[in-house]
Design an enzyme around this catalytic site. Structure first.
Site, PDB file in Angstrom:
ATOM      1  N   LYS A  31     -35.957 -12.164  -3.308  1.00  0.00           N
ATOM      2  CA  LYS A  31     -34.921 -12.108  -4.331  1.00  0.00           C
ATOM      3  C   LYS A  31     -33.947 -10.959  -4.096  1.00  0.00           C
ATOM      4  CE  LYS A  31     -37.478 -14.408  -8.048  1.00  0.00           C
ATOM      5  NZ  LYS A  31     -38.024 -14.310  -9.415  1.00  0.00           N
TER       6      LYS A  31
ATOM      7  N   CYS B 241     -43.096 -17.307 -19.099  1.00  0.00           N
ATOM      8  CA  CYS B 241     -42.036 -18.296 -19.281  1.00  0.00           C
ATOM      9  C   CYS B 241     -42.538 -19.684 -18.924  1.00  0.00           C
ATOM     10  CB  CYS B 241     -40.838 -17.937 -18.419  1.00  0.00           C
ATOM     11  SG  CYS B 241     -39.962 -16.454 -18.949  1.00  0.00           S
TER      12      CYS B 241
ATOM     13  N   ARG C 166     -32.094 -20.337 -14.480  1.00  0.00           N
ATOM     14  CA  ARG C 166     -31.756 -19.140 -15.249  1.00  0.00           C
ATOM     15  C   ARG C 166     -31.449 -17.925 -14.382  1.00  0.00           C
ATOM     16  NH1 ARG C 166     -37.064 -19.639 -14.638  1.00  0.00           N
ATOM     17  NH2 ARG C 166     -38.417 -17.830 -14.420  1.00  0.00           N
TER      18      ARG C 166
ATOM     19  N   ASP D 139     -40.844  -9.012 -16.453  1.00  0.00           N
ATOM     20  CA  ASP D 139     -41.357 -10.001 -17.394  1.00  0.00           C
ATOM     21  C   ASP D 139     -42.816  -9.810 -17.776  1.00  0.00           C
ATOM     22  OD1 ASP D 139     -42.487 -10.662 -14.994  1.00  0.00           O
ATOM     23  OD2 ASP D 139     -41.678 -12.698 -14.894  1.00  0.00           O
TER      24      ASP D 139
ATOM     25  N   ASP E 118     -37.736  -5.511  -6.507  1.00  0.00           N
ATOM     26  CA  ASP E 118     -38.428  -6.772  -6.785  1.00  0.00           C
ATOM     27  C   ASP E 118     -39.180  -7.178  -5.523  1.00  0.00           C
ATOM     28  OD1 ASP E 118     -39.024  -9.648  -7.232  1.00  0.00           O
ATOM     29  OD2 ASP E 118     -37.695  -9.431  -8.955  1.00  0.00           O
TER      30      ASP E 118
ATOM     31  N   ASN F 280     -36.924 -21.078 -10.622  1.00  0.00           N
ATOM     32  CA  ASN F 280     -36.121 -19.918 -11.026  1.00  0.00           C
ATOM     33  C   ASN F 280     -34.657 -20.273 -11.262  1.00  0.00           C
ATOM     34  OD1 ASN F 280     -37.779 -17.891  -8.502  1.00  0.00           O
ATOM     35  ND2 ASN F 280     -38.425 -18.282 -10.601  1.00  0.00           N
TER      36      ASN F 280
ATOM     37  N   CYS G  12     -49.844 -20.703 -33.475  1.00  0.00           N
ATOM     38  CA  CYS G  12     -48.733 -21.405 -32.837  1.00  0.00           C
ATOM     39  C   CYS G  12     -49.279 -22.048 -31.572  1.00  0.00           C
ATOM     40  CB  CYS G  12     -47.558 -20.464 -32.548  1.00  0.00           C
ATOM     41  SG  CYS G  12     -47.898 -19.196 -31.316  1.00  0.00           S
TER      42      CYS G  12
END
Length: 368
Positions: free
Chosen positions: A95, A201, A82, A139, A71, A79, A331
């Site tokens: 991270k 997200c 979660r 992601d 990463d 962050n 949507c």
């Protein structure tokens, strides 16, 4: 049935590790030899965020011998709801440093290789080489594709999970599984060019606790593969609807390059601009809004049919008043609409998506 274990066991565990993993070693089917296999295993975890965090914690707790964590990002305040591996004090720090710290706290004998580098098609083979199992916790589909392609070339099983909002999918891909098991690849679940632009997200949100559930399942899949126990999700996709506490299993079969779309293999969902959508509606197409009632209460496109996503997915073949009509699904930003349209097309319904969702509609149709 179980697949053959991926690793040979170490000769023995240390006294400290024997005591630490005692509850694993009493598990029927895993036992001492299975725990020694885990101690010999090398797992590569791509991404140290919402999925990577619980995965690393679970693997370290399980006593995996070596974990490579890849990463290039730093911890942000947003962050923390979660990404449970990080703390407030880690904000602004890499991270992968959190992965090194928490693993040492949980399992001092586990070796962590912290790689602060973004995985790309150019470096994926190098970064993933030597791993017995790869777990993808990234992601973006660009990175997911690079991970999947490298695993196909390396012949390494890939534990794969994705989640947004309240929904998730988990499966196992493997290009060279044991005899008697068909190879299943990312392209079998998401054919090339079928994904489109997936919202982040930040745009649609994600339930923090769901990350722990999905990350835990992904870690379990890796443990089963390594130790040769249980039934891995090879050829099956686990689908989770956390909001309604539902889980279902969908079979996933391999496709071939020459296979043509059928009721079992839908073609890519057409994406329409706001201008094309307006023209189609004027020509008689049905606009189907799959947002939740609390969202549609704030406004809809006039003339839209309102069916929330989950009831639609429960019975797409019979959800519409006229299944022969052309449907354009909308949507908020397009992600849920793509899921709905794919399900409708599997049911033989002509379904398209308003690209960019209602935000794009409003942007393109408001007069200057």
């Amino acid at each position: 049935m179980p697949l053959p274990p991926l690793v040979e066991p170490v000769a023995a565990l240390s006294d400290a590790e024997t005591a630490r993993t005692a509850r694993h070693r009493t598990l029927a089917g895993l036992g001492d030899i299975g725990q020694r296999r885990l101690a010999a295993a090398h797992v590569a975890v791509v991404g140290a965020g919402g999925l990577g965090s619980p995965v690393v914690l679970a693997l370290a707790g399980a006593g995996i011998g070596s974990i490579t964590v890849i990463d290039d990002d730093e911890v942000e305040h947003s962050n923390l709801h979660r990404q449970v591996m990080h703390r407030h004090a880690d904000v602004g720090s890499p991270k992968v440093d959190s992965a090194t710290r928490v693993t040492a706290d949980l399992s001092p004998e586990t070796v962590v290789h912290a790689v602060r580098e973004r995985l790309t098609p150019d470096n994926a083979d190098r970064l993933l080489a030597g791993a017995h199992v790869v777990i993808d916790g990234t992601d973006t589909f660009e990175t997911r594709s690079a991970v999947a392609d490298a695993c196909e070339r390396l012949g390494t099983p890939l534990v794969w999970g994705v989640l947004q909002e309240f929904h998730a999918q988990i499966t196992v891909f493997w290009s060279t599984p044991p005899a008697g098991h068909p190879a299943v690849r990312l392209a079998d679940l998401y054919p090339p060019d079928s994904v489109g632009e997936v919202p982040t997200c930040a745009q649609v949100g994600v339930l923090g606790a769901l990350c722990l559930q999905v990350g835990g399942i992904m870690a379990i899949e890796a443990l089963k593969l390594l130790a040769g126990i249980g039934e891995p999700l090879l050829g099956r996709v686990l689908v989770i609807d956390a909001l309604r506490s539902r889980q279902l299993e969908v079979p996933l079969r391999p496709t071939t390059a020459t296979e043509t779309p059928t009721a079992k293999t839908p073609s890519a969902v057409p994406m329409l601009t706001a201008e094309q959508t307006r023209a189609a509606q004027d020509a008689g197409a049905t606009l189907l809004d799959v947002r939740e009632p609390f969202e549609t209460a704030t406004g809809v496109i006039p003339g839209s049919l309102l069916i929330p996503l989950d009831p639609l997915l429960a019975n797409p073949a019979h959800a519409l008043p006229d299944p022969t009509a052309r449907v354009i699904v909308v949507c908020a930003v397009g992600f849920r609409a793509q899921r709905a349209a794919a399900a409708l097309r599997l049911a033989g319904i002509d379904a398209s998506v308003l690209a960019g969702g209602l935000a794009e509609w409003r942007f393109e149709t408001v007069p200057a």
